[in-house]
Design a protein around this motif. Structure first.
Motif, PDB file in Angstrom:
ATOM      1  N   UNK A 127       0.837  -1.214   0.000  1.00  0.00           N
ATOM      2  CA  UNK A 127       0.000   0.000   0.000  1.00  0.00           C
ATOM      3  C   UNK A 127       0.867   1.257   0.000  1.00  0.00           C
ATOM      4  N   UNK A 128       1.914   1.259   0.841  1.00  0.00           N
ATOM      5  CA  UNK A 128       2.806   2.422   0.889  1.00  0.00           C
ATOM      6  C   UNK A 128       3.604   2.577  -0.395  1.00  0.00           C
ATOM      7  N   UNK A 129       3.850   1.459  -1.074  1.00  0.00           N
ATOM      8  CA  UNK A 129       4.659   1.501  -2.298  1.00  0.00           C
ATOM      9  C   UNK A 129       3.881   1.980  -3.512  1.00  0.00           C
ATOM     10  N   UNK A 130       2.558   1.829  -3.496  1.00  0.00           N
ATOM     11  CA  UNK A 130       1.756   2.101  -4.694  1.00  0.00           C
ATOM     12  C   UNK A 130       2.009   3.481  -5.289  1.00  0.00           C
ATOM     13  N   UNK A 131       1.995   4.568  -4.522  1.00  0.00           N
ATOM     14  CA  UNK A 131       2.246   5.876  -5.156  1.00  0.00           C
ATOM     15  C   UNK A 131       3.613   5.950  -5.841  1.00  0.00           C
ATOM     16  N   UNK A 132       4.609   5.316  -5.250  1.00  0.00           N
ATOM     17  CA  UNK A 132       5.954   5.331  -5.837  1.00  0.00           C
ATOM     18  C   UNK A 132       6.017   4.466  -7.097  1.00  0.00           C
ATOM     19  N   UNK A 133       5.335   3.323  -7.082  1.00  0.00           N
ATOM     20  CA  UNK A 133       5.287   2.471  -8.272  1.00  0.00           C
ATOM     21  C   UNK A 133       4.602   3.211  -9.425  1.00  0.00           C
ATOM     22  N   UNK A 134       3.519   3.897  -9.114  1.00  0.00           N
ATOM     23  CA  UNK A 134       2.812   4.662 -10.145  1.00  0.00           C
ATOM     24  C   UNK A 134       3.682   5.798 -10.678  1.00  0.00           C
ATOM     25  N   UNK A 135       4.409   6.456  -9.777  1.00  0.00           N
ATOM     26  CA  UNK A 135       5.277   7.562 -10.197  1.00  0.00           C
ATOM     27  C   UNK A 135       6.386   7.075 -11.119  1.00  0.00           C
ATOM     28  N   UNK A 136       6.789   5.806 -10.944  1.00  0.00           N
ATOM     29  CA  UNK A 136       7.837   5.238 -11.799  1.00  0.00           C
ATOM     30  C   UNK A 136       7.289   4.670 -13.099  1.00  0.00           C
ATOM     31  N   UNK A 137       5.963   4.757 -13.287  1.00  0.00           N
ATOM     32  CA  UNK A 137       5.350   4.295 -14.526  1.00  0.00           C
ATOM     33  C   UNK A 137       4.664   2.957 -14.426  1.00  0.00           C
ATOM     34  N   UNK A 138       4.527   2.451 -13.217  1.00  0.00           N
ATOM     35  CA  UNK A 138       3.931   1.128 -13.011  1.00  0.00           C
ATOM     36  C   UNK A 138       4.889   0.286 -12.200  1.00  0.00           C
ATOM     37  N   UNK A 139       4.598  -0.985 -12.053  1.00  0.00           N
ATOM     38  CA  UNK A 139       5.518  -1.796 -11.279  1.00  0.00           C
ATOM     39  C   UNK A 139       5.001  -3.199 -11.084  1.00  0.00           C
ATOM     40  N   UNK A 140       5.744  -3.943 -10.268  1.00  0.00           N
ATOM     41  CA  UNK A 140       5.400  -5.330 -10.008  1.00  0.00           C
ATOM     42  C   UNK A 140       5.566  -5.639  -8.530  1.00  0.00           C
ATOM     43  N   UNK A 141       4.612  -6.399  -7.998  1.00  0.00           N
ATOM     44  CA  UNK A 141       4.668  -6.880  -6.617  1.00  0.00           C
ATOM     45  C   UNK A 141       4.714  -8.404  -6.678  1.00  0.00           C
ATOM     46  N   UNK A 142       5.632  -8.994  -5.933  1.00  0.00           N
ATOM     47  CA  UNK A 142       5.747 -10.455  -5.850  1.00  0.00           C
ATOM     48  C   UNK A 142       5.633 -10.861  -4.388  1.00  0.00           C
ATOM     49  N   UNK A 143       4.633 -11.660  -4.073  1.00  0.00           N
ATOM     50  CA  UNK A 143       4.423 -12.148  -2.713  1.00  0.00           C
ATOM     51  C   UNK A 143       4.886 -13.597  -2.611  1.00  0.00           C
ATOM     52  N   UNK A 144       5.565 -13.926  -1.537  1.00  0.00           N
ATOM     53  CA  UNK A 144       6.040 -15.295  -1.344  1.00  0.00           C
ATOM     54  C   UNK A 144       5.067 -16.034  -0.431  1.00  0.00           C
ATOM     55  N   UNK A 145       4.270 -16.897  -1.037  1.00  0.00           N
ATOM     56  CA  UNK A 145       3.311 -17.720  -0.313  1.00  0.00           C
ATOM     57  C   UNK A 145       3.919 -19.117  -0.135  1.00  0.00           C
ATOM     58  N   UNK A 146       3.096 -20.133   0.036  1.00  0.00           N
ATOM     59  CA  UNK A 146       3.607 -21.465   0.331  1.00  0.00           C
ATOM     60  C   UNK A 146       2.672 -22.531  -0.198  1.00  0.00           C
ATOM     61  N   UNK A 147       3.242 -23.698  -0.474  1.00  0.00           N
ATOM     62  CA  UNK A 147       2.423 -24.850  -0.828  1.00  0.00           C
ATOM     63  C   UNK A 147       1.419 -25.164   0.275  1.00  0.00           C
ATOM     64  N   UNK A 148       1.738 -24.814   1.526  1.00  0.00           N
ATOM     65  CA  UNK A 148       0.822 -25.103   2.630  1.00  0.00           C
ATOM     66  C   UNK A 148      -0.407 -24.206   2.608  1.00  0.00           C
ATOM     67  N   UNK A 149      -0.423 -23.217   1.750  1.00  0.00           N
ATOM     68  CA  UNK A 149      -1.637 -22.443   1.528  1.00  0.00           C
ATOM     69  C   UNK A 149      -2.588 -23.121   0.573  1.00  0.00           C
ATOM     70  N   UNK A 150      -2.163 -24.283   0.032  1.00  0.00           N
ATOM     71  CA  UNK A 150      -2.964 -24.986  -0.957  1.00  0.00           C
ATOM     72  C   UNK A 150      -3.282 -26.421  -0.546  1.00  0.00           C
ATOM     73  N   UNK A 151      -2.407 -27.053   0.226  1.00  0.00           N
ATOM     74  CA  UNK A 151      -2.611 -28.442   0.638  1.00  0.00           C
ATOM     75  C   UNK A 151      -2.874 -28.497   2.144  1.00  0.00           C
ATOM     76  N   UNK A 152      -3.362 -29.630   2.616  1.00  0.00           N
ATOM     77  CA  UNK A 152      -3.718 -29.779   4.029  1.00  0.00           C
ATOM     78  C   UNK A 152      -2.791 -30.759   4.720  1.00  0.00           C
TER      79      UNK A 152
END
Length: 266
Positions: A127-152
């Motif tokens: 959220x804090x990065x969004x204005x800066x990403x927009x000012x730079x012309x756009x951007x990319x966010x990569x979140x590191x999740x886990x296989x444990x968010x999908x399997x039990x």
């Protein structure tokens, strides 16, 4: 050349949990692809070591130590990165985790803390990065999740719930921030980081985990770092709201924590 689309020349990335493991590997990989990198974690000495590696690649790196369990500290990273490196194009939300516990040992506070650490803080920085990403012309966010968010599997109630939430947060944020900011995630399997020190030092446990993984090996941090570079680069310009599996083909937990069935009246 198609390889040029994997370059991030002239861009600036901020990477959390960057002192070791996946975060350090991702920061170095982004530098190898041309980015300058703001590094954050609690331990300044580890960040300094990663920054030195990046400097030897001819890229700029700045160590920004912070307690990333604090959402205000996470949010402040965006401004600190821009102040140090001049712009912001890429956010890698890598920090996270939660200890495994049996169901009855998992208090509501454990769920709340896991959600805050894995999802709330990622949101605070993004959220804090969004204005800066927009000012730079756009951007990319990569979140590191886990296989444990999908399997039990037993013992992963807090961790798996939080990582599942992060995966869906990624999908929702991608819609909110399109078309100028792309948001994707990586569902990581078992990777040889400090979290697996016990497994890596025990031949029996390691063999069990490798046998239960379709590719028959434990991942390297660089396996995940390569996916980070892809999702952050123009190579993934038509990719958003996706959760990329980097898990060796795992469709079930590959380590049994040995938690027994609950006992009750018969």
């Amino acid at each position: 050349m198609i390889g040029d689309r994997f370059r991030v020349e002239g861009r600036v990335a901020v990477v959390t949990g960057a002192g070791r493991g996946i975060g350090a590997a991702s920061a170095v990989a982004l530098a190898e692809a041309g980015a300058d990198v703001a590094l954050s974690a609690r331990t300044e000495s580890q960040l300094d070591e990663v920054a030195e590696r990046i400097g030897k690649l001819g890229r700029r790196a700045v160590a920004l130590p912070a307690d990333l369990s604090d959402p205000d500290a996470a949010a402040a990273l965006a401004e600190r990165a821009v102040a140090a490196l001049g712009r912001l194009d890429i956010v890698v939300n890598n920090v996270g985790g939660a200890l495994p516990r049996a169901f009855l040992d998992t208090e509501p506070a454990h769920l709340e803390n896991a959600f805050q650490f894995n999802v709330g803080n990622a949101h605070a920085l993004t959220r804090a990065a969004v204005p800066h990403l927009l000012a730079a012309g756009g951007g990319a966010v990569v979140n590191v999740s886990s296989v444990m968010g999908r399997v039990a599997g037993r013992g992963y109630l807090a961790y798996g719930s939080a990582k599942a939430a992060l995966a869906h947060y990624t999908r929702l944020a991608a819609f909110d921030l399109a078309p100028r900011i792309r948001v994707n995630a990586i569902a990581v399997g078992s990777v040889a980081t400090s979290a697996l020190d016990i497994v890596m030092s025990d031949d029996g446990l390691r063999a069990q985990m490798e046998a239960a993984t379709p590719l028959h090996r434990i991942g390297d941090p660089e396996d995940v770092a390569a996916a980070v570079v892809y999702l952050a680069s123009p190579a993934a310009a038509y990719v958003t709201g996706s959760v990329l599996r980097v898990d060796g083909g795992t469709d079930a937990p590959n380590l049994d924590l040995g938690l027994p069935d609950l006992e009750g009246p018969r």
